[in-house]
Write a protein that holds these residues in place. Structure first.
Motif, short mmCIF file in Angstrom:
data_model
loop_
_atom_site.label_atom_id
_atom_site.label_comp_id
_atom_site.label_asym_id
_atom_site.label_seq_id
_atom_site.Cartn_x
_atom_site.Cartn_y
_atom_site.Cartn_z
N THR A 53 0.84 -1.19 0.00
CA THR A 53 0.00 0.00 0.00
C THR A 53 0.87 1.25 0.00
OG1 THR A 53 -0.11 0.31 2.40
CG2 THR A 53 -1.58 -1.35 1.44
N LYS A 54 0.24 2.40 0.12
CA LYS A 54 0.99 3.65 0.19
C LYS A 54 1.71 3.81 1.52
CE LYS A 54 -1.82 6.12 -3.19
NZ LYS A 54 -2.67 7.30 -3.50
N GLU A 55 1.45 2.91 2.47
CA GLU A 55 2.17 2.90 3.75
C GLU A 55 3.20 1.78 3.81
OE1 GLU A 55 1.65 5.21 6.23
OE2 GLU A 55 0.38 6.16 4.71
N GLY A 56 3.30 1.00 2.72
CA GLY A 56 4.18 -0.17 2.72
C GLY A 56 3.35 -1.44 2.78
N PRO A 57 3.95 -2.59 3.15
CA PRO A 57 3.18 -3.83 3.23
C PRO A 57 1.99 -3.69 4.18
CG PRO A 57 5.52 -4.29 3.36
CD PRO A 57 5.38 -2.81 3.44
N ASN A 93 4.44 1.38 10.09
CA ASN A 93 4.46 0.04 9.50
C ASN A 93 5.77 -0.68 9.76
OD1 ASN A 93 1.87 0.21 8.47
ND2 ASN A 93 2.46 -0.57 6.46
N ILE A 94 6.88 0.06 9.76
CA ILE A 94 8.17 -0.55 10.06
C ILE A 94 8.16 -1.15 11.46
CG2 ILE A 94 10.57 0.03 10.62
CD1 ILE A 94 10.54 1.83 8.13
N HIS A 95 7.61 -0.42 12.42
CA HIS A 95 7.52 -0.95 13.79
C HIS A 95 6.64 -2.20 13.82
CE1 HIS A 95 9.80 2.26 15.38
NE2 HIS A 95 8.85 3.18 15.42
N LYS A 96 5.51 -2.16 13.12
CA LYS A 96 4.58 -3.30 13.12
C LYS A 96 5.20 -4.53 12.46
CE LYS A 96 0.29 -0.58 13.16
NZ LYS A 96 -0.92 -0.19 12.38
N ILE A 97 5.89 -4.33 11.34
CA ILE A 97 6.51 -5.46 10.64
C ILE A 97 7.60 -6.08 11.49
CG2 ILE A 97 7.88 -6.13 8.62
CD1 ILE A 97 6.37 -3.86 7.10
N ASN A 98 8.41 -5.26 12.13
CA ASN A 98 9.45 -5.79 13.00
C ASN A 98 8.85 -6.55 14.18
OD1 ASN A 98 12.12 -5.35 12.05
ND2 ASN A 98 11.94 -3.15 12.46
N GLU A 99 7.73 -6.07 14.72
CA GLU A 99 7.09 -6.78 15.83
C GLU A 99 6.53 -8.12 15.37
OE1 GLU A 99 6.94 -6.21 19.13
OE2 GLU A 99 8.46 -4.72 18.58
N ILE A 100 5.93 -8.16 14.19
CA ILE A 100 5.43 -9.42 13.65
C ILE A 100 6.59 -10.40 13.46
CG2 ILE A 100 4.42 -10.51 11.60
CD1 ILE A 100 2.69 -7.98 11.28
N SER A 101 7.71 -9.89 12.96
CA SER A 101 8.89 -10.71 12.74
C SER A 101 9.40 -11.31 14.05
CB SER A 101 9.99 -9.88 12.07
OG SER A 101 11.21 -10.56 12.06
#
Length: 470
Positions: free
Chosen positions: A229-233, A268-276
């Motif tokens: 998306t326009k915010e990334g994944p 989104n970067i924070h959220k993706i890292n947390e999911i990881s």
């Protein structure tokens, strides 16, 4: 014989492509514009040869190609006539697939307007600094040692310079975690080999890097797309897809994404890292455009996440032909990467690495990046406005980088447009190439360093005029 549009008689061939193709493209264009009307009889082969000062064989070849392309037909003893409703040659999506783009874009005979290309134009290549580096190497006594195999991990002084360069972006690492590679493409391959088994599912950006899909296919890995998306994944979709597939690896671009030019938001970067961290998902961050973004632009590798593998390259900032990339990974994965690298290519060319090291050591690289970012920002603005004036919608004007993601304001056949463009010496990159399994897309990728051509904008305007009401 009816009168033809004056441009048909006055047009002079250029030297950019074979003369036969030039004449074919011109006549096809005149037919599409309506300057040569359906039912019109074309000049005889002899007259066409005289008009363009070519042989009768070449003139006959022109008419043969126009017939094959579905624009004209011959009537026995009467000549060649424009077909009332020209039928374009049949094509399938597999005719214009990622493999076609990858190969056709680099061929010597490829279209001279490479609007869909993925590299810097000649004007942006850091030629002066490359020349100085080569001169320094030639005048030194290093050449014999640079011709040896060298360190499997790559030239240590360059690894140190890369570490210092990344420190400016708050990406912390050590030399022993950095492996130099034959471009970012090899870095991607080595990282995937180190983290997957044949048959594994790999999550990817949708849309995303088209060459990655070919690599996954060759490694017997299955790509599953995460909406970009326009915010990334899309993080909600990522979490759901990861739970369903149990994927262990995701490949993503967080900075100046290819093909959309988007930068993933900090949230989104924070959220993706947390999911990881929570799920153990390994993130392969393919950030070859990182140096083209402002120094404060966040990325996944800045987080305290041991599941992130960072890939970088100098192809998009110094020159694509150098083929110097790098991968930064945790110790256990780095050891696997080194093992695979040695088995595939032993080491990487030290002379290329020394060229890059000299450029970084000179201090000119930082100034070059500043100038290059400004050039790309201005190119983004100019090409974006021109695409809009040509009847296209722009998804989002990026802050910089190489790419603009745009589409016609009406639904069209990307296959047809791509084919017509190729016949007019223009290389387009339709959006389905950038989707897993080549899912449908109305979008096209444009390279702002290669797209600012009057011929391209004229072509797009003509396509808008011809197909907007069909």
């Amino acid at each position: 014989m009816p009168l033809f549009h004056s441009a048909f008689l006055q047009s002079k061939p250029s030297e950019k492509s074979p003369i036969t193709n030039q004449i074919v493209h011109f006549i096809q264009g005149e037919i599409e514009k309506g300057h040569i009307a359906p039912g019109d009889r074309l000049p005889s082969i002899r007259m066409l040869a005289d008009l363009y000062s070519v042989s009768h064989v070449t003139a006959a070849s022109v008419y043969n190609k126009l017939s094959e392309n579905g624009y004209i037909k011959s009537k026995n003893r009467s000549g060649y006539y424009v077909i009332k409703n020209p039928i374009l040659p049949s094509c399938t999506q597999s005719s214009f697939n990622p493999d076609w783009l990858l190969q056709h874009a680099y061929e010597d005979t490829s279209p001279h307007i490479k609007a869909g290309g993925g590299w810097l134009s000649e004007q942006q290549i850091f030629t002066s600094s490359i020349q100085k580096s080569l001169k320094n190497i030639a005048q030194s006594n290093l050449i014999p040692s640079l011709m040896e195999y060298g360190d499997p991990a790559g030239l240590r002084p360059l690894r140190t310079a890369i570490r210092n360069l990344l420190e400016r972006r708050n990406i912390h690492t050590i030399e022993n975690s950095i492996t130099l590679t034959h471009g970012a493409s090899q870095a991607l391959e080595l990282s995937l080999r180190a983290c997957t088994q044949p048959g594994d599912i790999v999550l990817v950006d949708d849309p995303g890097y088209c060459n990655l899909y070919l690599l996954l296919q060759n490694l017997n890995l299955r790509a599953v797309g995460v909406p970009y998306t326009k915010e990334g994944p899309d993080t909600d979709a990522l979490l759901e897809i990861q739970h369903q597939t149990k994927a262990r690896v995701m490949v993503t671009t967080s900075v100046l994404h290819n093909p959309t030019g988007i930068c993933t938001s900090l949230d989104n970067i924070h959220k993706i890292n947390e999911i990881s961290k929570r799920t153990g998902l390994i993130l392969i961050e393919d950030n070859i455009f990182l140096d083209l973004a402002p120094i404060r632009q966040p990325c996944l590798s800045q987080g305290n996440n041991n599941n992130v593998i960072h890939i970088g390259s100098f192809s998009k900032t110094i020159g694509p032909g150098l083929r110097v990339g790098y991968v930064i990974a945790p110790t256990a994965i780095t050891q696997k990467i080194l093992s695979y690298k040695m088995s595939i290519s032993l080491t990487t060319p030290q002379i290329n690495e020394m060229i890059v090291h000299n450029i970084l050591k000179s201090g000119l690289y930082i100034t070059h990046l500043s100038d290059l970012r400004e050039q790309l920002f201005q190119n983004q603005k100019k090409v974006s406005n021109a695409l809009k004036s040509s009847g296209l919608e722009v998804y989002n004007r990026p802050m910089g980088g190489l790419f603009i993601w745009a589409r016609f304001a009406f639904d069209i056949s990307p296959l047809k447009i791509t084919q017509i463009a190729a016949e007019n010496n223009i290389l387009l990159a339709p959006g389905y190439l950038f989707r897993p399994n080549q899912a449908p897309s109305q979008w096209f990728r444009f390279n702002v360093t290669l797209s600012d051509k009057a011929e391209l904008y004229t072509f797009l305007k003509n396509m808008t005029r011809i197909y907007s009401h069909t």
